[in-house]
Design a protein around this motif. Structure first.
Motif, PDB file in Angstrom:
ATOM      1  N   UNK A  34      71.991  58.935  10.467  1.00 29.58           N
ATOM      2  CA  UNK A  34      70.866  59.432  11.280  1.00 29.58           C
ATOM      3  C   UNK A  34      69.663  58.519  11.065  1.00 29.58           C
ATOM      4  N   UNK A  35      69.398  58.196   9.802  1.00 28.02           N
ATOM      5  CA  UNK A  35      68.232  57.354   9.486  1.00 28.02           C
ATOM      6  C   UNK A  35      68.448  55.921   9.989  1.00 28.02           C
ATOM      7  N   UNK A  36      69.647  55.415   9.755  1.00 22.17           N
ATOM      8  CA  UNK A  36      69.935  54.024  10.134  1.00 22.17           C
ATOM      9  C   UNK A  36      69.734  53.820  11.632  1.00 22.17           C
ATOM     10  N   UNK A  37      70.161  54.799  12.417  1.00 21.03           N
ATOM     11  CA  UNK A  37      70.043  54.658  13.874  1.00 21.03           C
ATOM     12  C   UNK A  37      68.580  54.657  14.314  1.00 21.03           C
ATOM     13  N   UNK A  38      67.699  55.068  13.439  1.00 23.61           N
ATOM     14  CA  UNK A  38      66.258  55.061  13.741  1.00 23.61           C
ATOM     15  C   UNK A  38      65.524  53.959  12.998  1.00 23.61           C
ATOM     16  N   UNK A  39      66.289  53.082  12.337  1.00 21.17           N
ATOM     17  CA  UNK A  39      65.672  51.996  11.580  1.00 21.17           C
ATOM     18  C   UNK A  39      64.930  52.479  10.342  1.00 21.17           C
ATOM     19  N   UNK A  48      64.801  64.322   5.894  1.00 19.45           N
ATOM     20  CA  UNK A  48      64.921  65.067   7.155  1.00 19.45           C
ATOM     21  C   UNK A  48      66.032  66.103   7.062  1.00 19.45           C
ATOM     22  N   UNK A  49      67.103  65.724   6.394  1.00 19.95           N
ATOM     23  CA  UNK A  49      68.225  66.645   6.212  1.00 19.95           C
ATOM     24  C   UNK A  49      67.782  67.887   5.441  1.00 19.95           C
ATOM     25  N   UNK A  50      66.989  67.675   4.398  1.00 22.95           N
ATOM     26  CA  UNK A  50      66.521  68.807   3.577  1.00 22.95           C
ATOM     27  C   UNK A  50      65.660  69.751   4.426  1.00 22.95           C
ATOM     28  N   UNK A  51      64.908  69.191   5.369  1.00 21.96           N
ATOM     29  CA  UNK A  51      64.065  70.038   6.240  1.00 21.96           C
ATOM     30  C   UNK A  51      64.889  70.962   7.127  1.00 21.96           C
ATOM     31  N   UNK A  52      66.086  70.519   7.453  1.00 17.79           N
ATOM     32  CA  UNK A  52      66.951  71.286   8.354  1.00 17.79           C
ATOM     33  C   UNK A  52      67.476  72.571   7.718  1.00 17.79           C
ATOM     34  N   UNK A  53      67.528  72.553   6.413  1.00 15.83           N
ATOM     35  CA  UNK A  53      68.180  73.652   5.701  1.00 15.83           C
ATOM     36  C   UNK A  53      67.535  74.990   6.050  1.00 15.83           C
ATOM     37  N   UNK A  54      66.211  74.972   6.138  1.00 13.19           N
ATOM     38  CA  UNK A  54      65.471  76.217   6.352  1.00 13.19           C
ATOM     39  C   UNK A  54      65.904  76.927   7.642  1.00 13.19           C
ATOM     40  N   UNK A  55      65.943  76.162   8.732  1.00 14.82           N
ATOM     41  CA  UNK A  55      66.310  76.741  10.038  1.00 14.82           C
ATOM     42  C   UNK A  55      67.682  77.402   9.959  1.00 14.82           C
ATOM     43  N   UNK A 192      82.181  74.117   7.999  1.00 13.06           N
ATOM     44  CA  UNK A 192      81.609  73.235   9.021  1.00 13.06           C
ATOM     45  C   UNK A 192      81.375  71.866   8.409  1.00 13.06           C
ATOM     46  N   UNK A 193      81.748  70.808   9.118  1.00 16.42           N
ATOM     47  CA  UNK A 193      81.327  69.476   8.676  1.00 16.42           C
ATOM     48  C   UNK A 193      80.644  68.762   9.824  1.00 16.42           C
ATOM     49  N   UNK A 194      79.489  68.271   9.555  1.00 20.84           N
ATOM     50  CA  UNK A 194      78.755  67.503  10.555  1.00 20.84           C
ATOM     51  C   UNK A 194      79.134  66.025  10.426  1.00 20.84           C
ATOM     52  N   UNK A 195      78.695  65.237  11.380  1.00 17.63           N
ATOM     53  CA  UNK A 195      78.760  63.762  11.392  1.00 17.63           C
ATOM     54  C   UNK A 195      80.074  63.178  11.879  1.00 17.63           C
ATOM     55  N   UNK A 196      80.995  64.029  12.331  1.00 21.48           N
ATOM     56  CA  UNK A 196      82.217  63.508  12.944  1.00 21.48           C
ATOM     57  C   UNK A 196      83.340  63.172  11.982  1.00 21.48           C
ATOM     58  N   UNK A 197      83.077  63.169  10.688  1.00 21.60           N
ATOM     59  CA  UNK A 197      84.169  62.900   9.737  1.00 21.60           C
ATOM     60  C   UNK A 197      85.084  64.122   9.696  1.00 21.60           C
ATOM     61  N   UNK A 218      77.658  66.006  15.550  1.00 20.88           N
ATOM     62  CA  UNK A 218      76.205  66.095  15.304  1.00 20.88           C
ATOM     63  C   UNK A 218      75.911  65.697  13.859  1.00 20.88           C
ATOM     64  N   UNK A 219      74.915  64.856  13.676  1.00 20.94           N
ATOM     65  CA  UNK A 219      74.544  64.444  12.311  1.00 20.94           C
ATOM     66  C   UNK A 219      73.698  65.553  11.680  1.00 20.94           C
ATOM     67  N   UNK A 220      73.795  65.711  10.367  1.00 25.23           N
ATOM     68  CA  UNK A 220      73.145  66.862   9.739  1.00 25.23           C
ATOM     69  C   UNK A 220      71.667  67.042  10.131  1.00 25.23           C
ATOM     70  N   UNK A 221      70.834  65.993  10.139  1.00 22.64           N
ATOM     71  CA  UNK A 221      69.424  66.249  10.485  1.00 22.64           C
ATOM     72  C   UNK A 221      69.218  66.768  11.916  1.00 22.64           C
ATOM     73  N   UNK A 222      70.253  66.692  12.748  1.00 20.18           N
ATOM     74  CA  UNK A 222      70.140  67.236  14.109  1.00 20.18           C
ATOM     75  C   UNK A 222      70.786  68.614  14.235  1.00 20.18           C
ATOM     76  N   UNK A 223      71.329  69.113  13.163  1.00 18.75           N
ATOM     77  CA  UNK A 223      72.033  70.401  13.214  1.00 18.75           C
ATOM     78  C   UNK A 223      71.003  71.527  13.193  1.00 18.75           C
ATOM     79  N   UNK A 224      71.139  72.490  14.107  1.00 18.87           N
ATOM     80  CA  UNK A 224      70.132  73.555  14.178  1.00 18.87           C
ATOM     81  C   UNK A 224      70.794  74.895  14.498  1.00 18.87           C
ATOM     82  N   UNK A 225      69.976  75.876  14.864  1.00 16.39           N
ATOM     83  CA  UNK A 225      70.504  77.215  15.144  1.00 16.39           C
ATOM     84  C   UNK A 225      71.540  77.213  16.271  1.00 16.39           C
ATOM     85  N   UNK A 226      71.294  76.405  17.311  1.00 12.03           N
ATOM     86  CA  UNK A 226      72.245  76.350  18.426  1.00 12.03           C
ATOM     87  C   UNK A 226      73.584  75.786  17.944  1.00 12.03           C
TER      88      UNK A 226
END
Ligand code: IPE
Ligand code: IPE
Ligand code: MG
Length: 249
Positions: A34-39, A48-55, A192-197, A218-226
């Motif tokens: 996720x980070x690499x794709x954003x440089x 960013x991944x840690x922030x996702x945990x709350x939701x 559940x496993x994110x990131x396609x692996x 979906x990569x973990x930092x993009x994983x949400x309630x939906x």
């Protein structure tokens, strides 16, 4: 209504509230990509991944999920560059402290799952404060899996059993279950496993024996309630037979 809100409303309308998985395990993978794709740096991805945990925790609690196991650091992850390992440990410690009051306000319980003796005492100390503070809360239990390995958990259970002096004839699945980390934690219903692996990377080997597996690109930092709702919807469309045939269910 945005298309995302619409999708969420549709998924919620279809949800069978009587059949929500009691224990969800999540392999939170893909922070680095996720980070690499954003440089950005891998560490940024972990933040960013840690922030996702709350939701995800809040939403799972609202849905009536009883246990959520979040795979945050595996026994194999020590093999990463030491810079990344130290950053992850700092992040985990900071997460435990920062989220304590919010998690408590949500009414959830908190504990670490993993081989504790190899973790920094400060992480254990902070985790114990949270565990103690939240132990009587009525909500979901958040099991943060740190220095966790499914094989290590079984090895540690076997050691406890041998030390307690059980004779071979008394060894049973039930006895092993009672010697895992947090024995009262039930089997995983949905993993559940994110990131396609498409692997479970040594997560919940024992309790995950009959888990329904759900893989998403979906990569973990993009994983949400939906995304969580999609995983639960997939789970609810499965037939869990536990070795039986459909007609017996
Ligand atoms: C998951 O993200 C977090 C941990 C394993 C700590 P990764 O760091 O494995 O991200 P990728 O797989 O390299 O994208
Ligand atoms: C699994 O992810 C462990 C966690 C998410 C904590 P990894 O990124 O370490 O797994 P592998 O190496 O791809 O199997
Ligand atoms: Mg990974």
């Amino acid at each position: 209504m945005s298309s995302r809100e619409q999708l969420k409303a549709e998924l919620l309308a279809q949800l069978d509230r009587q059949n929500v998985p009691a224990h969800i395990g999540i392999i939170m993978d893909g922070n680095g990509r996720w980070a690499k794709s954003r440089g950005k740096t891998r560490i940024h991805g972990h933040q960013e991944g840690a922030r996702r945990v709350k939701t995800v925790v809040r939403f799972a609690n609202d849905l009536g999920v009883k246990h959520i196991s979040l795979y945050a650091f595996s026994v194999e992850n020590w093999a990463r560059p030491s810079f990344e390992v130290s950053a992850l440990m700092r992040l985990i410690r900071a997460y435990i402290i920062r989220e304590r009051n919010d998690l408590h306000a949500e009414g959830v319980k908190f504990r670490l799952l993993g081989r504790m003796e190899e973790l920094a005492p400060e992480i254990i100390r902070q985790a114990n404060i949270s565990t103690e503070l939240m132990k009587d809360n009525p909500g979901l239990s958040l099991n943060l899996c740190i220095n966790y390995g499914g094989r290590a958990e079984i090895v540690d259970a076997v050691k406890k059993i041998i030390r307690a002096g059980y004779p071979p004839d008394e060894i049973s699945e039930e006895l092993i279950s009672r010697h895992l980390y947090w024995p009262e934690l039930p089997d995983v219903d949905l993993m559940v496993r994110t990131s396609g692996e498409m692997r479970t990377s040594n997560f919940h080997l024992w309790r995950g024996a009959y888990a329904e597996l759900y893989f998403t690109p979906v990569l973990w930092p993009d994983f949400d309630d939906v995304e969580l709702l999609k995983a639960i919807a997939a789970y609810q469309n499965r037939e869990r037979r536990f070795g039986k045939i459909s007609e017996q269910l």
